[in-house]
Design an enzyme around this catalytic site. Sequence first.
Site, PDB file in Angstrom:
ATOM      1  N   LEU A  77      -0.852   1.970  -1.258  1.00 30.31           N
ATOM      2  CA  LEU A  77      -1.959   2.783  -1.779  1.00 30.31           C
ATOM      3  C   LEU A  77      -1.429   3.967  -2.580  1.00 30.31           C
ATOM      4  O   LEU A  77      -0.246   4.318  -2.466  1.00 30.31           O
ATOM      5  CB  LEU A  77      -2.806   3.250  -0.600  1.00 30.31           C
ATOM      6  CG  LEU A  77      -3.509   2.090   0.137  1.00 30.31           C
ATOM      7  CD1 LEU A  77      -3.893   2.481   1.555  1.00 30.31           C
ATOM      8  CD2 LEU A  77      -4.725   1.618  -0.659  1.00 30.31           C
ATOM      9  N   PRO A  78      -2.295   4.611  -3.381  1.00 31.13           N
ATOM     10  CA  PRO A  78      -1.808   5.684  -4.252  1.00 31.13           C
ATOM     11  C   PRO A  78      -1.140   6.847  -3.507  1.00 31.13           C
ATOM     12  O   PRO A  78      -0.073   7.300  -3.905  1.00 31.13           O
ATOM     13  CB  PRO A  78      -3.073   6.158  -4.961  1.00 31.13           C
ATOM     14  CG  PRO A  78      -4.001   4.991  -4.938  1.00 31.13           C
ATOM     15  CD  PRO A  78      -3.701   4.262  -3.655  1.00 31.13           C
ATOM     16  N   THR A 107       4.052   5.860  -1.249  1.00 31.03           N
ATOM     17  CA  THR A 107       4.829   7.096  -1.154  1.00 31.03           C
ATOM     18  C   THR A 107       3.883   8.215  -0.750  1.00 31.03           C
ATOM     19  O   THR A 107       2.970   8.564  -1.516  1.00 31.03           O
ATOM     20  CB  THR A 107       5.486   7.438  -2.508  1.00 31.03           C
ATOM     21  OG1 THR A 107       6.268   6.321  -2.934  1.00 31.03           O
ATOM     22  CG2 THR A 107       6.384   8.662  -2.379  1.00 31.03           C
ATOM     23  N   LYS A 182      12.808   8.900   0.168  1.00 33.80           N
ATOM     24  CA  LYS A 182      12.133   8.469  -1.074  1.00 33.80           C
ATOM     25  C   LYS A 182      11.828   9.663  -1.992  1.00 33.80           C
ATOM     26  O   LYS A 182      12.044   9.588  -3.203  1.00 33.80           O
ATOM     27  CB  LYS A 182      10.837   7.737  -0.695  1.00 33.80           C
ATOM     28  CG  LYS A 182       9.881   7.460  -1.826  1.00 33.80           C
ATOM     29  CD  LYS A 182      10.398   6.451  -2.820  1.00 33.80           C
ATOM     30  CE  LYS A 182       9.431   6.299  -3.990  1.00 33.80           C
ATOM     31  NZ  LYS A 182       9.982   5.529  -5.090  1.00 33.80           N
ATOM     32  N   LYS A 257       2.653  13.593  -8.173  1.00 32.04           N
ATOM     33  CA  LYS A 257       2.404  13.635  -6.721  1.00 32.04           C
ATOM     34  C   LYS A 257       3.738  13.718  -5.963  1.00 32.04           C
ATOM     35  O   LYS A 257       3.902  14.533  -5.055  1.00 32.04           O
ATOM     36  CB  LYS A 257       1.643  12.368  -6.313  1.00 32.04           C
ATOM     37  CG  LYS A 257       1.548  12.149  -4.812  1.00 32.04           C
ATOM     38  CD  LYS A 257       1.258  10.684  -4.465  1.00 32.04           C
ATOM     39  CE  LYS A 257       2.356   9.764  -4.879  1.00 32.04           C
ATOM     40  NZ  LYS A 257       2.406   8.450  -4.314  1.00 32.04           N
TER      41      LYS A 257
HETATM   42  P1  NAD Z   1      -1.797   1.833  -8.480  1.00 29.83           P
HETATM   43  O1  NAD Z   1      -2.669   2.997  -8.689  1.00 29.83           O
HETATM   44  O2  NAD Z   1      -1.480   0.908  -9.597  1.00 29.83           O
HETATM   45  O3  NAD Z   1      -2.379   0.930  -7.265  1.00 29.83           O
HETATM   46  C1  NAD Z   1      -3.034   1.433  -6.157  1.00 29.83           C
HETATM   47  C2  NAD Z   1      -4.090   0.405  -5.720  1.00 29.83           C
HETATM   48  O4  NAD Z   1      -4.733   0.872  -4.526  1.00 29.83           O
HETATM   49  C3  NAD Z   1      -5.183   0.202  -6.768  1.00 29.83           C
HETATM   50  O5  NAD Z   1      -5.346  -1.187  -7.021  1.00 29.83           O
HETATM   51  C4  NAD Z   1      -6.429   0.801  -6.121  1.00 29.83           C
HETATM   52  O6  NAD Z   1      -7.626   0.137  -6.478  1.00 29.83           O
HETATM   53  C5  NAD Z   1      -6.108   0.601  -4.647  1.00 29.83           C
HETATM   54  N1  NAD Z   1      -6.838   1.510  -3.781  1.00 29.83           N
HETATM   55  C6  NAD Z   1      -7.005   2.852  -3.902  1.00 29.83           C
HETATM   56  N2  NAD Z   1      -7.729   3.325  -2.869  1.00 29.83           N
HETATM   57  C7  NAD Z   1      -8.016   2.273  -2.077  1.00 29.83           C
HETATM   58  C8  NAD Z   1      -8.743   2.120  -0.871  1.00 29.83           C
HETATM   59  N3  NAD Z   1      -9.312   3.158  -0.257  1.00 29.83           N
HETATM   60  N4  NAD Z   1      -8.841   0.873  -0.337  1.00 29.83           N
HETATM   61  C9  NAD Z   1      -8.254  -0.180  -0.956  1.00 29.83           C
HETATM   62  N5  NAD Z   1      -7.561  -0.109  -2.098  1.00 29.83           N
HETATM   63  C10 NAD Z   1      -7.456   1.109  -2.655  1.00 29.83           C
HETATM   64  O7  NAD Z   1      -0.454   2.434  -7.863  1.00 29.83           O
HETATM   65  P2  NAD Z   1       1.000   1.751  -7.785  1.00 29.83           P
HETATM   66  O8  NAD Z   1       1.771   2.045  -9.013  1.00 29.83           O
HETATM   67  O9  NAD Z   1       0.854   0.346  -7.327  1.00 29.83           O
HETATM   68  O10 NAD Z   1       1.649   2.670  -6.639  1.00 29.83           O
HETATM   69  C11 NAD Z   1       1.294   2.506  -5.285  1.00 29.83           C
HETATM   70  C12 NAD Z   1       2.214   3.412  -4.464  1.00 29.83           C
HETATM   71  O11 NAD Z   1       3.574   3.021  -4.697  1.00 29.83           O
HETATM   72  C13 NAD Z   1       2.119   4.902  -4.810  1.00 29.83           C
HETATM   73  O12 NAD Z   1       2.231   5.648  -3.636  1.00 29.83           O
HETATM   74  C14 NAD Z   1       3.313   5.113  -5.728  1.00 29.83           C
HETATM   75  O13 NAD Z   1       3.772   6.449  -5.683  1.00 29.83           O
HETATM   76  C15 NAD Z   1       4.318   4.142  -5.132  1.00 29.83           C
HETATM   77  N6  NAD Z   1       5.346   3.639  -6.066  1.00 29.83           N
HETATM   78  C16 NAD Z   1       5.015   3.191  -7.305  1.00 29.83           C
HETATM   79  C17 NAD Z   1       6.016   2.712  -8.142  1.00 29.83           C
HETATM   80  C18 NAD Z   1       5.708   2.206  -9.535  1.00 29.83           C
HETATM   81  O14 NAD Z   1       6.659   1.996 -10.325  1.00 29.83           O
HETATM   82  N7  NAD Z   1       4.447   1.980  -9.896  1.00 29.83           N
HETATM   83  C19 NAD Z   1       7.346   2.686  -7.721  1.00 29.83           C
HETATM   84  C20 NAD Z   1       7.650   3.118  -6.436  1.00 29.83           C
HETATM   85  C21 NAD Z   1       6.634   3.590  -5.614  1.00 29.83           C
END
Ligand code: NAD
Length: 309
Positions: A77-78, A107, A182, A257
């Site tokens: 999740l975000p 994260t 992380k 964040k």
């Molecule tokens: P994103 O915003 O693309 O995906 C998040 C998903 O969660 C979305 O599909 C959203 O609809 C869903 N969501 C939000 N609230 C929700 C809820 N209450 N119930 C169900 N689903 C819900 O984000 P991401 O890039 O996939 O990143 C996710 C996590 O991973 C974050 O914490 C980010 O910091 C971490 N991260 C991302 C990356 C990257 O390269 N994108 C790399 C390492 C870590």
Amino acid sequence: MTGSESTVASTKDTQIAFIGLGNMGGPMAKNLLKQGFEVTVYDLSPSAITELKEAGANIAESPKMAATHAQVVITMLPAGQQVKEIYLTQNLLASLAANTLIIDCSTIAAADAKEVAQQAQHYSLDFLDAPVSGGTAGAMAGTLTFIVGGEKVAFERAKPILAAMGKNIFHAGGHGAGQVAKICNNMLLGILMSGTAEALNLGIKNGLDAATLSNIMLQSSGRNWTLEVYNPYPGVMDNAPASRGYSGGFMSAHMHKDLHLALQTAADTGVEVPMGQQATMLYDEHINAFAKLDFSSIMARFIPEVVDE
Ligand code: NAD
């Protein structure tokens, strides 16, 4: 007592609930399916759910429904707000069978991870914070690095599942340790990306070609991960977000964040992070206009024309 005594079978009859199918969670869940796990998914976004249904996942209409038969629950999740909302406010924890293994890959603040872990223990559930590194390319290729905090025995239970989505799996320490490691990594990444963009701009403004300068620094002591696989200047690297309008990838909002999580941890523990503060200031301004663009779009701080407005 937690459910640590029981094991998660490495066999493919393990049922997994996967919540959060964004840039990272979507490809991670697909890799579990490819490895033969039975996966039931939930996300707020209908299009994300449809994509996973087409890839072979069962779909559910709520986190609780997704987890009905699950031995393992994974969230991607975000931020901490959504993680706490699902596990604590909606109280998913209370509806899980004892011994269920929860792996939160988002994260979030170490303090939030510890809070959920403590509540999970109350219900005899195993909780791991398992944030990842490796970006969307790593999520797609199944080569993520998992940085795990929690009890060693729960970590051992999780390994066969994490191995289906990643290559390097580290046990950083107890609950919250994965999140601390992380944010140290991501604070450094924020510094490296800002610094790389700044150096490229200096060269370009002095008549150098971005690709030529990148190649020189890549073979010199300025070499770093952003130059190796994630160059922030458009056209230097075909498969980097900079070459597709900074779409997909790791959103600036998420980097922002993570930098604030690092600063908060530093403040809470009396640790100085002057370089982290500088990078945070840059992303504080940057997200006003570019929150949804990949974090390498910090290049626009120096050369605004790199983004189409
Ligand atoms: P994103 O915003 O693309 O995906 C998040 C998903 O969660 C979305 O599909 C959203 O609809 C869903 N969501 C939000 N609230 C929700 C809820 N209450 N119930 C169900 N689903 C819900 O984000 P991401 O890039 O996939 O990143 C996710 C996590 O991973 C974050 O914490 C980010 O910091 C971490 N991260 C991302 C990356 C990257 O390269 N994108 C790399 C390492 C870590």
